[in-house]
Design a protein around this motif. Structure first.
Motif, mmCIF file in Angstrom:
data_model
loop_
_atom_site.group_PDB
_atom_site.id
_atom_site.type_symbol
_atom_site.label_atom_id
_atom_site.label_comp_id
_atom_site.label_asym_id
_atom_site.label_seq_id
_atom_site.Cartn_x
_atom_site.Cartn_y
_atom_site.Cartn_z
ATOM 1 N N ALA A 229 55.491 23.125 1.806
ATOM 2 C CA ALA A 229 56.288 23.645 0.687
ATOM 3 C C ALA A 229 57.487 22.731 0.471
ATOM 4 N N VAL A 230 57.763 22.433 -0.804
ATOM 5 C CA VAL A 230 58.879 21.555 -1.147
ATOM 6 C C VAL A 230 59.563 22.063 -2.408
ATOM 7 N N THR A 231 60.755 21.552 -2.648
ATOM 8 C CA THR A 231 61.432 21.748 -3.923
ATOM 9 C C THR A 231 60.965 20.644 -4.879
ATOM 10 N N LEU A 235 59.096 16.404 -4.447
ATOM 11 C CA LEU A 235 57.669 16.315 -4.742
ATOM 12 C C LEU A 235 57.105 14.924 -4.502
ATOM 13 N N MET A 236 57.749 13.888 -5.014
ATOM 14 C CA MET A 236 57.166 12.552 -4.924
ATOM 15 C C MET A 236 57.066 12.085 -3.475
ATOM 16 N N ASP A 237 58.028 12.489 -2.658
ATOM 17 C CA ASP A 237 57.907 12.179 -1.227
ATOM 18 C C ASP A 237 56.682 12.872 -0.635
ATOM 19 N N ALA A 238 56.440 14.115 -1.070
ATOM 20 C CA ALA A 238 55.282 14.857 -0.576
ATOM 21 C C ALA A 238 53.976 14.229 -1.058
ATOM 22 N N VAL A 239 53.955 13.747 -2.303
ATOM 23 C CA VAL A 239 52.765 13.059 -2.812
ATOM 24 C C VAL A 239 52.455 11.848 -1.941
ATOM 25 N N GLY A 244 48.954 9.949 0.403
ATOM 26 C CA GLY A 244 49.020 8.493 0.402
ATOM 27 C C GLY A 244 49.430 7.932 -0.937
ATOM 28 N N GLY A 245 50.114 8.739 -1.740
ATOM 29 C CA GLY A 245 50.567 8.313 -3.054
ATOM 30 C C GLY A 245 49.532 8.479 -4.150
ATOM 31 N N ARG A 246 48.354 8.917 -3.786
ATOM 32 C CA ARG A 246 47.259 9.048 -4.757
ATOM 33 C C ARG A 246 47.452 10.234 -5.687
ATOM 34 N N GLY A 247 47.986 11.306 -5.188
ATOM 35 C CA GLY A 247 48.121 12.531 -5.956
ATOM 36 C C GLY A 247 47.106 13.566 -5.513
ATOM 37 N N PHE A 248 47.319 14.809 -5.905
ATOM 38 C CA PHE A 248 46.476 15.922 -5.482
ATOM 39 C C PHE A 248 45.254 16.056 -6.391
ATOM 40 N N ASP A 249 44.187 16.579 -5.828
ATOM 41 C CA ASP A 249 42.965 16.773 -6.612
ATOM 42 C C ASP A 249 43.174 17.794 -7.729
ATOM 43 N N TYR A 250 43.975 18.815 -7.431
ATOM 44 C CA TYR A 250 44.243 19.879 -8.402
ATOM 45 C C TYR A 250 45.745 20.143 -8.450
#
Length: 361
Positions: A229-231, A235-239, A244-250
């Protein structure tokens, strides 16, 4: 009969009164004694005017109760049955119903704008939100609007299935069809967002990120299934760290704001799915360029009522609850009385509460 009435958009207070009466139960109608009903953000949107409804109106659409009367032609339920209220009854014969999209059926929704089922102050007509009006002690709905549920499911839990759970869990299971082993980001950790998180967990997603500016909501998000969980500013740090910087599937948006849709878009990988679940305003424009829409290859999906056929999904979600797969108790922040609705609406506006449930006497 007691209920809570909104006279005009923007009123500070609901008019809680005891003199409501109901229209007679027609041959294809069901009269339901409401036992529990949620205080949902969509109700707040009716009060603020974001979701247009005929006025005066009794809010409330997320409810469960007991059948007390049925019309002569009704065979699906009988007096004494426990039912969940379906605020989008499917007529079964319109173009949407015929292509298996009952959640898009507008037949009874449009009828609710002209058919005032309540009276007060003698003979003054009042409407029910989405044809329901569950912030009253009893309602009359078409037979498709009352879906039988196992009486072992408590009314409070059944009420949640009536809107929040079906909308959120359905978005993951029906609309996105989240794949096992996938990664999911959910913007918003209110009742809908938490339901999406639970749907992603049930689907077998291995990484589920809850995104909410209120850190006080993060713990509950993790309790019901989020792995992280993040604020929004994190978000971009969590991505980077989780994908690995790719982004989430959904990427799910569960707020109803264009800014939240853009956050979901940014969290989602190229070729991934962005699912819009929250109910937004007609003038809130999403700023996506034609270039991005084409070359990022992302799919934007709308998920109205979780893309559900409630005749199938209400009982299914009830079984998931009974099996311990759906955590509904954690979703309830307070149990209140109908007389407390003005305080409940004020608390909902404040943003800290999750789902308050009105338990009828």
């Amino acid at each position: 009969m007691r209920g809570a009435l909104l006279h005009a958009v923007g009123d500070d207070k609901l008019d809680i009164r005891d003199d409501f009466t109901l229209a007679p139960t027609g041959p294809t109608d069901v009269r339901v004694k409401i036992k529990a009903t949620g205080v949902c953000h969509s109700d707040l949107s009716v009060i603020s005017g974001l979701l247009p409804m005929p006025l005066p109106v009794i809010p409330g659409h997320e409810g469960a109760g007991e059948v007390v009367e049925v019309g002569d032609h009704v065979t699906t339920v009988q007096p004494g049955d426990h039912v969940i209220v379906n605020w989008t009854p499917a007529c079964g014969s319109c173009a949407n119903c015929l292509v298996n999209q009952p959640f898009l059926c507008m037949t009874y929704v449009m009828d609710s704008f002209v058919n005032a089922r309540f009276r007060y102050g003698g003979d003054t007509p009042a409407f029910g939100m989405a044809g329901c009006g569950t912030w009253s002690e009893e309602i009359v709905v078409p037979w498709q609007g009352a879906v039988k549920v196992d009486p072992e499911v408590p009314y409070e839990a059944a009420a949640l299935i009536g809107c929040g759970i079906t909308t959120g869990v359905g978005a993951a299971l029906n609309t996105a069809r989240v794949k096992a082993g996938s990664t999911v980001a959910v913007v918003g950790s209110g009742g809908i967002g938490l339901s999406v998180i639970q749907g992603a967990r049930i689907s077998g997603a291995t990484t589920i990120l809850a995104i909410d500016p209120l850190e006080s909501k993060h713990e509950l998000a993790k309790k019901v299934g989020a792995t992280h969980a993040v604020t929004p500013d994190q978000l971009m740090d969590a991505v980077g760290s989780l994908t690995g910087g790719r982004g989430f599937d959904y990427g799910f948006e569960a707020v109803g704001k264009s800014a939240a849709i853009m956050t979901a878009w940014q969290a989602t990988r190229r070729g991934g799915d962005v699912i819009v679940v929250g109910a937004g305003a007609m003038d809130d424009i999403v700023p996506l360029s034609a270039f991005n829409l084409l070359f990022e290859g992302k799919n934007i999906l709308s998920s109205l009522y979780g893309g559900s056929d409630v005749r199938r999904d209400f009982p299914f979600f009830a079984e998931l609850y009974k099996a311990g797969k759906l955590d509904l108790e954690s979703m309830i922040s307070a149990r209140i009385k109908l007389s407390d609705l003005n305080d409940a609406v004020a608390a909902l506006r404040g943003g800290e509460v999750l789902r308050q449930i009105v338990v009828m006497d």
